[in-house]
Design a protein around this motif. Structure first.
Motif, short mmCIF file in Angstrom:
data_model
loop_
_atom_site.label_atom_id
_atom_site.label_comp_id
_atom_site.label_asym_id
_atom_site.label_seq_id
_atom_site.Cartn_x
_atom_site.Cartn_y
_atom_site.Cartn_z
N ALA A 101 0.80 -1.57 -0.15
CA ALA A 101 0.02 0.03 -0.32
C ALA A 101 0.75 1.03 -0.05
CB ALA A 101 -0.69 -0.09 1.01
N ALA A 102 0.80 1.77 -0.55
CA ALA A 102 1.79 3.18 -1.74
C ALA A 102 1.39 4.58 -0.34
CB ALA A 102 1.86 3.63 -2.57
N ASP A 103 -0.07 4.34 -0.09
CA ASP A 103 -0.79 6.00 0.20
C ASP A 103 -1.27 5.82 2.03
OD1 ASP A 103 -2.72 4.19 -1.07
OD2 ASP A 103 -2.80 6.52 -1.90
N LEU A 104 -1.03 4.66 2.21
CA LEU A 104 -2.18 3.96 3.57
C LEU A 104 -0.76 4.40 4.63
CD1 LEU A 104 -3.70 2.68 4.80
CD2 LEU A 104 -2.55 0.82 4.98
N GLY A 105 -1.28 6.04 5.39
CA GLY A 105 -0.21 6.19 6.46
C GLY A 105 -0.12 8.08 6.77
N ALA A 106 0.40 8.23 6.65
CA ALA A 106 0.49 10.17 7.07
C ALA A 106 1.35 10.93 6.51
CB ALA A 106 0.58 10.06 8.40
N GLU A 107 0.94 11.54 5.90
CA GLU A 107 2.36 12.97 5.57
C GLU A 107 2.29 14.09 6.37
OE1 GLU A 107 3.58 12.97 2.82
OE2 GLU A 107 2.28 11.41 0.70
N THR A 108 3.44 13.97 6.58
CA THR A 108 4.42 15.40 7.97
C THR A 108 5.33 15.77 7.22
OG1 THR A 108 6.30 13.72 8.45
CG2 THR A 108 3.98 12.74 8.43
N ALA A 109 5.29 16.74 7.49
CA ALA A 109 7.07 17.57 7.27
C ALA A 109 7.80 17.34 6.63
CB ALA A 109 7.26 19.03 8.68
N ASP A 110 8.38 15.71 7.24
CA ASP A 110 9.39 15.66 6.96
C ASP A 110 9.33 14.49 5.98
OD1 ASP A 110 10.81 16.81 9.33
OD2 ASP A 110 10.26 15.55 10.94
N GLY A 111 7.87 14.58 5.00
CA GLY A 111 8.31 13.15 5.05
C GLY A 111 6.84 12.20 4.97
N PHE A 112 6.39 11.50 3.92
CA PHE A 112 5.87 10.60 4.07
C PHE A 112 6.34 8.89 5.57
CE2 PHE A 112 3.23 6.12 3.27
CZ PHE A 112 2.29 6.56 2.96
N PHE A 120 0.61 0.75 13.56
CA PHE A 120 -0.59 0.09 13.04
C PHE A 120 -0.20 -0.58 12.38
CE2 PHE A 120 -2.15 4.00 14.87
CZ PHE A 120 -3.10 3.74 16.32
N GLY A 121 -1.15 -2.15 12.44
CA GLY A 121 -1.53 -2.34 10.85
C GLY A 121 -0.43 -3.01 9.88
N THR A 122 -0.09 -3.10 8.80
CA THR A 122 0.55 -3.37 8.11
C THR A 122 0.47 -2.64 6.36
OG1 THR A 122 1.82 -5.43 6.60
CG2 THR A 122 -0.95 -5.56 6.93
#
Length: 236
Positions: A101-112, A120-122
């Protein structure tokens, strides 16, 4: 075998000539094709576009099969995809040795940050290595990571970012991770095979070769049938 849309499902079905029948499952319809000389069958499912819809429809099909006393032994996510140039050119086949999954997560100031970094999860599933090798040998497919995204890439910058984050990525599609999540929940191994119809990057629909990719998908499954029918998950 789970595809996104009926055109992909029908391309796979053309590799298995013979009478089939339709079976309704919650939210979807299975196309069931008997295997020659075997009580086992191929169930083909147009699961829908995107990881959530693919996961839901695949899970429904797996549950229906289990309740019917004929549980599935392997799930194959199949269809067309974008390929990362020059690693997976248009017209090539890609087999996933990792479904991510390429876009399962969080965008932050320091990147993805992938969801696993959040605790969490996998974000990845690995198909059986022996099956991937056998399938690649039979079809001539390249092996590498196939990325799943809810939003497909439409810029060169995004394509470059994904390859930087996932150096082994060969292709991008929208369903594989969802199919793999459903399979994992049922304890069933998964395989993902994609025919490349376009490069990952700026969207130029006039350059896409969808018909050629669908034909390549049919040809690939014709060669893959023997591998699928001889593979024994209990040998892994």
């Amino acid at each position: 075998m789970a595809t996104a849309v009926p055109a992909e499902r029908d391309a796979v079905a053309r590799a298995f000539p013979g009478p089939g029948r339709e079976l309704a499952v919650p939210g979807a319809t299975l196309h069931r094709i008997p295997r020659n000389g075997s009580p086992q069958v191929y169930d083909l499912l147009a699961a829908g576009v995107g990881p959530a819809r693919a996961a839901a429809a695949t899970a429904a099909a797996l549950t229906a099969a289990a309740l019917d006393g004929a549980p599935c032994h392997l799930v194959v996510s199949a269809g067309i995809a974008g390929g990362f140039a020059p690693h997976a050119p248009v017209g090539s086949l890609v087999l996933a040795d990792e479904i991510t999954a390429a876009d399962l997560g969080a965008e932050t100031a320091d990147g993805f940050l992938p969801v696993t970094a959040l605790g969490f999860g996998t974000v990845s599933h690995r198909p059986p290595a022996g099956l991937v090798r056998a399938a690649a040998a039979a079809t001539g497919a390249r092996t590498g990571t196939v990325l799943t995204g809810s939003t497909v890439t439409g810029t060169a910058a995004r394509a470059a970012e994904l390859r930087t984050r996932h150096p082994g990525a060969l292709a991008e599609a929208m369903e594989g991770f969802g199919v793999a999540e459903a399979a994992a929940a049922h304890g069933v191994p998964v395989l993902e095979l994609r025919a490349v119809s376009n490069p990952v990057g700026p969207r130029d629909r006039s350059a896409w070769r969808i018909d050629d990719a669908l034909a390549a998908l049919t040809d690939a499954f014709g060669k893959l049938a023997t591998v699928l029918e001889s593979w024994n998950p209990y040998d892994q």
